[in-house]
Design a protein around this motif. Structure first.
Motif, mmCIF file in Angstrom:
data_model
loop_
_atom_site.group_PDB
_atom_site.id
_atom_site.type_symbol
_atom_site.label_atom_id
_atom_site.label_comp_id
_atom_site.label_asym_id
_atom_site.label_seq_id
_atom_site.Cartn_x
_atom_site.Cartn_y
_atom_site.Cartn_z
ATOM 1 N N SER A 297 39.184 -45.864 16.648
ATOM 2 C CA SER A 297 39.262 -47.306 16.824
ATOM 3 C C SER A 297 38.208 -47.794 17.797
ATOM 4 C CB SER A 297 40.664 -47.662 17.354
ATOM 5 O OG SER A 297 40.727 -48.992 17.807
ATOM 6 N N GLY A 298 37.836 -49.074 17.634
ATOM 7 C CA GLY A 298 37.027 -49.723 18.646
ATOM 8 C C GLY A 298 37.863 -50.135 19.840
ATOM 9 N N GLY A 299 39.182 -49.977 19.725
ATOM 10 C CA GLY A 299 40.092 -50.292 20.823
ATOM 11 C C GLY A 299 41.381 -50.925 20.361
ATOM 12 N N ASN A 300 41.295 -52.034 19.615
ATOM 13 C CA ASN A 300 42.496 -52.781 19.252
ATOM 14 C C ASN A 300 43.424 -52.008 18.325
ATOM 15 O OD1 ASN A 300 41.818 -54.980 20.800
ATOM 16 N ND2 ASN A 300 40.903 -56.132 19.132
ATOM 17 N N ALA A 301 42.872 -51.359 17.293
ATOM 18 C CA ALA A 301 43.715 -50.587 16.381
ATOM 19 C C ALA A 301 44.337 -49.403 17.105
ATOM 20 C CB ALA A 301 42.902 -50.113 15.171
ATOM 21 N N GLY A 302 43.592 -48.803 17.994
ATOM 22 C CA GLY A 302 44.128 -47.693 18.769
ATOM 23 C C GLY A 302 45.289 -48.121 19.640
ATOM 24 N N MET A 303 45.142 -49.266 20.294
ATOM 25 C CA MET A 303 46.231 -49.766 21.127
ATOM 26 C C MET A 303 47.466 -50.057 20.298
ATOM 27 S SD MET A 303 44.624 -52.208 24.059
ATOM 28 C CE MET A 303 43.400 -53.014 23.054
ATOM 29 N N ALA A 304 47.269 -50.665 19.139
ATOM 30 C CA ALA A 304 48.401 -50.989 18.277
ATOM 31 C C ALA A 304 49.088 -49.723 17.786
ATOM 32 C CB ALA A 304 47.927 -51.822 17.096
ATOM 33 N N CYS A 305 48.292 -48.734 17.406
ATOM 34 C CA CYS A 305 48.856 -47.470 16.948
ATOM 35 C C CYS A 305 49.635 -46.782 18.062
ATOM 36 C CB CYS A 305 47.734 -46.571 16.433
ATOM 37 S SG CYS A 305 48.291 -44.993 15.768
ATOM 38 N N ALA A 306 49.045 -46.750 19.255
ATOM 39 C CA ALA A 306 49.713 -46.109 20.387
ATOM 40 C C ALA A 306 51.010 -46.837 20.747
ATOM 41 C CB ALA A 306 48.773 -46.070 21.585
ATOM 42 N N TRP A 307 50.963 -48.150 20.722
ATOM 43 C CA TRP A 307 52.158 -48.949 21.022
ATOM 44 C C TRP A 307 53.260 -48.702 20.000
ATOM 45 C CZ3 TRP A 307 53.670 -52.996 17.656
ATOM 46 C CH2 TRP A 307 54.791 -53.732 18.097
ATOM 47 N N ALA A 308 52.905 -48.737 18.715
ATOM 48 C CA ALA A 308 53.893 -48.505 17.662
ATOM 49 C C ALA A 308 54.444 -47.084 17.739
ATOM 50 C CB ALA A 308 53.276 -48.761 16.289
ATOM 51 N N ALA A 309 53.572 -46.133 18.045
ATOM 52 C CA ALA A 309 54.014 -44.745 18.171
ATOM 53 C C ALA A 309 54.979 -44.587 19.343
ATOM 54 C CB ALA A 309 52.801 -43.836 18.354
ATOM 55 N N LEU A 310 54.661 -45.240 20.463
ATOM 56 C CA LEU A 310 55.537 -45.182 21.629
ATOM 57 C C LEU A 310 56.906 -45.748 21.292
ATOM 58 C CD1 LEU A 310 55.797 -44.593 24.705
ATOM 59 C CD2 LEU A 310 54.991 -46.950 25.092
ATOM 60 N N ARG A 311 56.935 -46.849 20.549
ATOM 61 C CA ARG A 311 58.200 -47.471 20.155
ATOM 62 C C ARG A 311 59.055 -46.521 19.305
ATOM 63 N NH1 ARG A 311 58.856 -53.140 20.268
ATOM 64 N NH2 ARG A 311 57.818 -53.919 22.138
ATOM 65 N N GLN A 312 58.404 -45.628 18.576
ATOM 66 C CA GLN A 312 59.132 -44.748 17.680
ATOM 67 C C GLN A 312 59.173 -43.298 18.158
ATOM 68 O OE1 GLN A 312 58.529 -45.376 13.426
ATOM 69 N NE2 GLN A 312 57.389 -47.239 13.862
#
Length: 360
Positions: free
Chosen positions: A104-119
């Motif tokens: 990721s350039g940053g934003n997709a990575g953050m979203a993926c990490a956030w969603a992964a943390l939630r699950q």
């Protein structure tokens, strides 16, 4: 991977992520910019009417709205696709113990990490070494294993693919996946509900995942989707000219978030005009307009977004360079046209407002 996205995919994504993302806020706004109007795109929204704007300002006579998607979890629309991707794999019982990985350039990575943390899923994120520090810090705050590789997204992607092959981690993608694009498309469903009678939506494009989803949903509702790219980071524009995804060079102030070398085939398919010549459209904007749009949002409205998000607004501040490229540069609404500009991300350093990168 299939290269088409259907409206049913977006409806399924909306049901899957309901209650797990923030509904988009929208706000009406007065005319933007004072550039002289040049050229006339005409109106090709639901009614097909044609009109002209006045001579002072590219948006005079149009009704303008802002979609404040930068208020989304993790600061960008990417949270929608990440939630849809991981929840779909959770439903299918295809989430491996090695977790998920993404470049990721940053934003997709953050979203993926956030969603992964939630699950409760492990996330390994690959970024170019020159990614904004604010994005790297946010990623680590979500518990991601951050790996900095190369200077361009393509290099981070290659490293991510190698990691997925050797570790068994589930490979997500910043934009080139139907589940990611369908999740992004849920944004258009919400905008359609909140802005009745909308004619046109302006969307910034990097790799094209957001545009693919938005354009697919927009077509369902008779709304024109306009893809807006920096003139020196034009992966979708080049793909449409070539008839297929092709590699491009990236050299733009918005390159950290719109720096994909190649557009997804999903976006190329979604950008093709309808049989009557209406539907989606692709336009370019210079870096100068992107910088100006970002500063104007802050100075006039106290909205702070990244250059990538300001790119969509820059379409309303851009004039054609010559008569020959009047259809390629900027977007000029017609009288009475109802236009929504998507402000898709705000993961940026406020200090750069006073020291914005020089347009190239």
């Amino acid at each position: 991977m299939r290269h088409q996205l259907g409206y049913d995919d977006i409806k399924a994504a909306a049901e899957r992520i309901a209650g797990h993302v923030r509904p988009v806020a929208v706000a009406p706004t007065e005319g933007l910019g004072d550039a002289k109007a040049a050229g006339n795109t005409g109106r090709t929204g639901r009614t097909g009417r044609t009109g002209r704007t006045g001579r002072t300002g590219r948006t005079k006579g149009a009704e303008l709205w802002l979609a404040l998607e930068y208020l989304q979890h993790t600061g960008s629309f990417k949270a929608r696709g990440a939630q849809n991707f991981l929840r779909a794999h959770r439903e299918a019982r295809t989430l491996p113990d090695a977790g998920v990985t993404i470049a990721s350039g940053g934003n997709a990575g953050m979203a993926c990490a956030w969603a992964a943390l939630r699950q409760g899923v492990r996330a390994t994120v690959f970024l170019p070494a020159n990614a904004p520090r604010v994005k790297v810090a946010r990623l680590r705050s979500y518990g991601a294993d951050v790996r900095l590789v190369g200077t361009e997204y393509a290099e981070a992607l290659a490293a991510c693919e190698d990691f997925a092959a050797t570790s068994g981690a589930l490979a997500s993608h910043a934009y080139d996946h139907p589940l990611i694009a369908a999740g992004a498309g849920t944004l258009m469903e919400e905008i359609h509900t909140r802005v009745p009678g909308l004619d046109t939506v302006l969307v910034a494009v990097g790799g094209g995942g957001l545009f693919a989803g938005v354009a697919t949903a927009a077509r369902q509702h008779g709304i024109r989707a306009v893809a807006v790219e920096p003139e020196h980071s034009r992966a979708l524009h080049a793909a449409l000219a070539a008839g297929r995804p092709v590699d491009v060079t990236v050299d733009s102030v918005a390159g950290d978030s719109l720096g994909a070398r190649r557009a997804t085939a999903l976006a190329v398919d979604a950008a093709r005009p309808d049989a009557d010549g209406r539907g989606a459209r692709s336009v370019l904007v210079p870096d100068e307009a992107i910088v100006r749009a970002r500063r104007e949002l802050w100075e006039d409205r106290r909205i702070l977004v990244e250059h990538g998000a300001a790119t969509a607004l820059a379409a309303l501040l851009t004039e054609p360079k010559t008569d020959r490229d009047s259809d390629d540069y900027g977007y000029r609404p017609a009288d009475g046209e109802k236009v929504c500009v998507v402000l898709c991300g705000a993961n940026t350093d406020p200090a750069t407002l006073s020291a914005s990168p020089e347009p190239r």
